[in-house]
Write a protein that holds these residues in place. Structure first.
Motif, short mmCIF file in Angstrom:
data_model
loop_
_atom_site.label_atom_id
_atom_site.label_comp_id
_atom_site.label_asym_id
_atom_site.label_seq_id
_atom_site.Cartn_x
_atom_site.Cartn_y
_atom_site.Cartn_z
N ILE A 182 0.83 -1.21 0.00
CA ILE A 182 0.00 0.00 0.00
C ILE A 182 0.87 1.25 0.00
O ILE A 182 1.86 1.34 0.71
CB ILE A 182 -0.95 -0.02 1.21
N ARG A 183 0.46 2.22 -0.82
CA ARG A 183 1.12 3.52 -0.87
C ARG A 183 0.07 4.63 -0.76
O ARG A 183 -1.09 4.42 -1.09
CB ARG A 183 1.90 3.69 -2.18
N HIS A 184 0.50 5.80 -0.33
CA HIS A 184 -0.41 6.93 -0.20
C HIS A 184 0.12 8.14 -0.95
O HIS A 184 1.32 8.39 -0.99
CB HIS A 184 -0.64 7.30 1.28
N THR A 185 -0.83 8.90 -1.51
CA THR A 185 -0.49 10.15 -2.18
C THR A 185 -1.27 11.29 -1.53
O THR A 185 -2.10 11.09 -0.64
CB THR A 185 -0.78 10.06 -3.69
N THR A 186 -1.02 12.50 -1.99
CA THR A 186 -1.53 13.71 -1.35
C THR A 186 -3.05 13.82 -1.45
O THR A 186 -3.64 13.57 -2.50
CB THR A 186 -0.92 14.95 -2.02
N ALA A 187 -3.69 14.22 -0.35
CA ALA A 187 -5.13 14.46 -0.34
C ALA A 187 -5.43 15.82 -0.98
O ALA A 187 -4.66 16.78 -0.81
CB ALA A 187 -5.65 14.45 1.10
N PRO A 188 -6.55 15.95 -1.68
CA PRO A 188 -6.91 17.23 -2.31
C PRO A 188 -7.56 18.19 -1.32
O PRO A 188 -8.69 18.67 -1.51
CB PRO A 188 -7.88 16.80 -3.41
N HIS A 189 -6.86 18.50 -0.24
CA HIS A 189 -7.38 19.26 0.88
C HIS A 189 -6.78 20.67 0.84
O HIS A 189 -5.67 20.91 1.32
CB HIS A 189 -7.00 18.55 2.18
N VAL A 204 -4.44 21.31 -8.72
CA VAL A 204 -4.71 20.05 -9.42
C VAL A 204 -3.46 19.55 -10.11
O VAL A 204 -3.14 18.34 -10.06
CB VAL A 204 -5.86 20.25 -10.44
N ALA A 205 -2.73 20.43 -10.78
CA ALA A 205 -1.51 20.01 -11.47
C ALA A 205 -0.50 19.44 -10.48
O ALA A 205 0.18 18.44 -10.78
CB ALA A 205 -0.91 21.20 -12.22
N ARG A 206 -0.40 20.05 -9.32
CA ARG A 206 0.52 19.53 -8.31
C ARG A 206 0.08 18.16 -7.81
O ARG A 206 0.90 17.24 -7.65
CB ARG A 206 0.60 20.50 -7.14
N TYR A 244 -9.91 17.83 -10.98
CA TYR A 244 -9.03 16.88 -10.28
C TYR A 244 -9.12 15.47 -10.86
O TYR A 244 -8.09 14.86 -11.17
CB TYR A 244 -9.40 16.86 -8.79
N TYR A 245 -10.34 14.96 -11.01
CA TYR A 245 -10.45 13.57 -11.46
C TYR A 245 -10.05 13.39 -12.91
O TYR A 245 -9.52 12.34 -13.29
CB TYR A 245 -11.85 13.02 -11.18
N ASP A 246 -10.28 14.39 -13.75
CA ASP A 246 -9.78 14.30 -15.13
C ASP A 246 -8.26 14.19 -15.13
O ASP A 246 -7.69 13.37 -15.87
CB ASP A 246 -10.20 15.55 -15.93
N ALA A 247 -7.61 14.99 -14.31
CA ALA A 247 -6.14 14.97 -14.26
C ALA A 247 -5.62 13.65 -13.70
O ALA A 247 -4.64 13.08 -14.21
CB ALA A 247 -5.64 16.15 -13.42
N ILE A 248 -6.27 13.15 -12.67
CA ILE A 248 -5.88 11.87 -12.07
C ILE A 248 -6.07 10.73 -13.07
O ILE A 248 -5.22 9.84 -13.21
CB ILE A 248 -6.68 11.62 -10.79
N GLN A 249 -7.22 10.76 -13.77
CA GLN A 249 -7.52 9.69 -14.72
C GLN A 249 -6.47 9.60 -15.82
O GLN A 249 -6.08 8.50 -16.24
CB GLN A 249 -8.90 9.91 -15.34
N LYS A 250 -6.00 10.74 -16.29
CA LYS A 250 -4.97 10.74 -17.34
C LYS A 250 -3.70 10.05 -16.86
O LYS A 250 -3.07 9.29 -17.61
CB LYS A 250 -4.67 12.17 -17.77
N VAL A 251 -3.33 10.28 -15.61
CA VAL A 251 -2.13 9.63 -15.06
C VAL A 251 -2.36 8.13 -14.95
O VAL A 251 -1.48 7.32 -15.33
CB VAL A 251 -1.78 10.23 -13.68
N ALA A 279 -21.62 12.69 -10.01
CA ALA A 279 -21.54 14.09 -9.60
C ALA A 279 -20.19 14.70 -9.93
O ALA A 279 -20.10 15.91 -10.20
CB ALA A 279 -21.81 14.19 -8.10
N LEU A 280 -19.13 13.88 -9.93
CA LEU A 280 -17.78 14.42 -10.11
C LEU A 280 -17.13 13.97 -11.42
O LEU A 280 -15.94 14.21 -11.63
CB LEU A 280 -16.92 14.02 -8.92
N GLY A 281 -17.88 13.32 -12.30
CA GLY A 281 -17.38 12.99 -13.63
C GLY A 281 -16.25 11.99 -13.64
O GLY A 281 -15.33 12.08 -14.46
N MET A 282 -16.32 10.99 -12.77
CA MET A 282 -15.27 9.97 -12.68
C MET A 282 -15.53 8.83 -13.66
O MET A 282 -16.66 8.62 -14.10
CB MET A 282 -15.20 9.44 -11.25
N LYS A 283 -14.48 8.06 -13.96
CA LYS A 283 -14.60 6.93 -14.88
C LYS A 283 -13.90 5.69 -14.30
O LYS A 283 -12.90 5.21 -14.83
CB LYS A 283 -13.99 7.29 -16.24
N PRO A 284 -14.44 5.16 -13.20
CA PRO A 284 -13.77 4.04 -12.52
C PRO A 284 -13.93 2.72 -13.27
O PRO A 284 -14.87 2.53 -14.06
CB PRO A 284 -14.47 4.00 -11.17
#
Length: 469
Positions: A182-189, A204-206, A244-251, A279-284
């Motif tokens: 398990i690994r963790h990345t930064t929260a969008p807080h 978002v870019a960060r 945020y989720y568009d940027a995450i999805q591309k990665v 609501a947030l336009g995700m593509k899981p």
């Protein structure tokens, strides 16, 4: 002379301290002080064994969406228990309620899904998702892709695996977690993670850059999936910035990493849409549900699986043999019947739309009531899901000493004002997530009672010399 009711209450409190091991509880405090025994509920109101009434601003644990005391759900449970109280789903066995529910869940999913695997809780459903990711990659000949990325402050359960996915240290301490994969990345807080003056686009870019750097550091050939709550719940009711989720999805797409949407809290209307994914336009690729699917009347969870993942699992099973995962209560007919009745009730009464409207009112009143308080760092949320975070200083934001347990004191004080709220871990936030059936007047009363509790606690802190005001 002690009344019969008081005697019963005293006996219950004594028996609870002697025998009941409570989850997520300060055990020493509980041994000294005992429980709050809830005896009944109707709508958004709860009663205790000492005659007190409370507005439940948390819908239990983000879950009693349709409200307490709904006869429609109770009747469905009763009818199914008489007809077929249980049968397992192993070796192709099935039952009508589970079949109907699986079909409905696939049909109502906001992104294309293929199959539904049933469990008992959000924790075990997310544990199932981990195993599905591993099986999927094993079937594709990529057995090294086993690492799962979660986010700091995310909440995904309490099993050996999912407690590690949860990015809250309190779930790791004493247990030797998280497990090595398990690994963790930064929260969008924004309050604590964004740079001063940073735009949403820059933030978002960060965040996307942090995720990509983590994947590259671990090796993309070792990373199987990322798990995310659409809006983070127990970690602070954190709403990601636009894009945020568009940027995450591309990665994730770039490095062949699956997305798991943990809809345990957001699913079935909490954000004013049926799913947070919508609501947030995700593509899981995988979706986890629990809580609101039955409004918590009966435990039930599910892992929704996309066709891409399903086809690989079927191919793997043809090679590896019988799919070796499942639970005694997978596809429990009583739980499925409760879910069908709950979902029908939510649709009939337009409760998803109502949650959106009540949520808009709640956020308006929270901002009006708390935004000018000198110890409020942020009022945030989405839909019928909100939080108020308290800070020692606003500009720049500075945390209170954790030893003061400011949010915990507010939650305890709220009980005296007839309100059940919740102090969220690793910070000083209190949460609001009431049943969808809450009226406009009850929303206003909920916020007013919360403000009275806040004023009480900060008056105490000022008198103690812990806050200047």
């Amino acid at each position: 002379m002690e009344s019969a009711a008081a005697g019963l209450a005293s006996d219950l409190h004594r028996a609870d301290r002697n025998y009941f091991f409570h989850p997520f509880t300060a055990l020493g405090d509980h041994e000294r002080n005992g429980p709050l025994v809830i005896t009944g509920g109707k709508g958004v109101w709860l009663d205790d064994d000492r005659g007190n009434r409370y507005i439940d601003s948390m819908a239990g644990l983000w879950c009693v969406n349709a409200g307490y005391g709904r006869p429609e759900i109770a009747a469905a449970i009763h009818e199914q228990a008489l007809k077929l109280p249980y049968y397992h789903a192993f070796a192709s066995m099935s039952n009508e309620a589970s079949i109907r529910l699986a079909q409905q869940l696939v049909e109502m999913s906001p992104v294309p899904m293929s199959k539904v695997f049933f469990g008992n809780s959000g924790s075990d459903a997310n544990d199932t998702q981990i195993k599905l990711v591993w099986y999927y990659n094993e079937a594709r000949g990529l057995p090294a892709k086993k690492k799962i990325i979660a986010r700091d402050r995310g909440y995904h359960g309490v099993t050996l695996a999912t407690a590690g996915l949860t990015g809250l240290k309190g779930l790791h301490n004493g247990f030797g977690l998280p497990l090595p994969f398990i690994r963790h990345t930064t929260a969008p807080h924004r309050l604590w993670q964004a740079e001063p003056g940073q735009s949403d686009a820059g933030f978002v870019a960060r965040l996307a850059g942090d995720l990509e750097r983590l994947i590259l550091a671990e090796g993309p050939e070792t990373v199987g999936a990322m798990i995310v709550e659409p809006v983070m719940g127990a970690g602070g009711v954190i709403v990601p910035p636009p894009g945020y989720y568009d940027a995450i999805q591309k990665v994730l797409d770039k490095y062949d990493v699956l997305m798991i949407a943990d809809e345990v809290i957001c699913g079935f209307g909490r954000l004013g849409k049926t799913f947070g994914t919508e609501a947030l336009g995700m593509k899981p690729d995988l979706v986890t549900i629990a809580k609101g699917v039955t409004s918590a009347y009966v435990p039930l969870s599910a892992s929704l699986v996309s066709e891409k993942v399903w086809r690989a699992i079927v191919a793997g099973s043809d090679r590896l043999g019988v799919f070796g995962h499942g639970f005694t209560y997978s596809g429990h007919p009583v739980a499925a019947a409760a879910a069908l009745a709950n979902l029908a009730l939510i649709e009939k009464e337009g409760l998803v739309e109502q949650a959106g409207k009540r949520g808009a009112l709640m956020h308006q009143l929270l901002r009006e009531t708390f935004a000018d308080h000198p110890a409020v760092g942020e009022v945030r949320g989405m839909g019928l899901m909100g939080a108020v975070e308290f800070v020692a200083r606003r500009d720049p934001a500075q945390r209170f000493d954790p030893a003061l347990k400011v949010a915990g004191r507010i939650a305890r004080a709220a009980l005296g004002h007839g309100l059940i709220t919740r102090a969220l871990p690793e910070g000083d936030s209190i949460a609001f997530s009431p049943p969808f059936v809450i009226s406009e007047a009850e929303v206003a009363e909920m916020v007013e009672r919360a403000r009275r509790a806040v004023d009480q606690v900060f008056a105490e802190l000022k008198a103690e010399g812990q806050w200047k005001g």
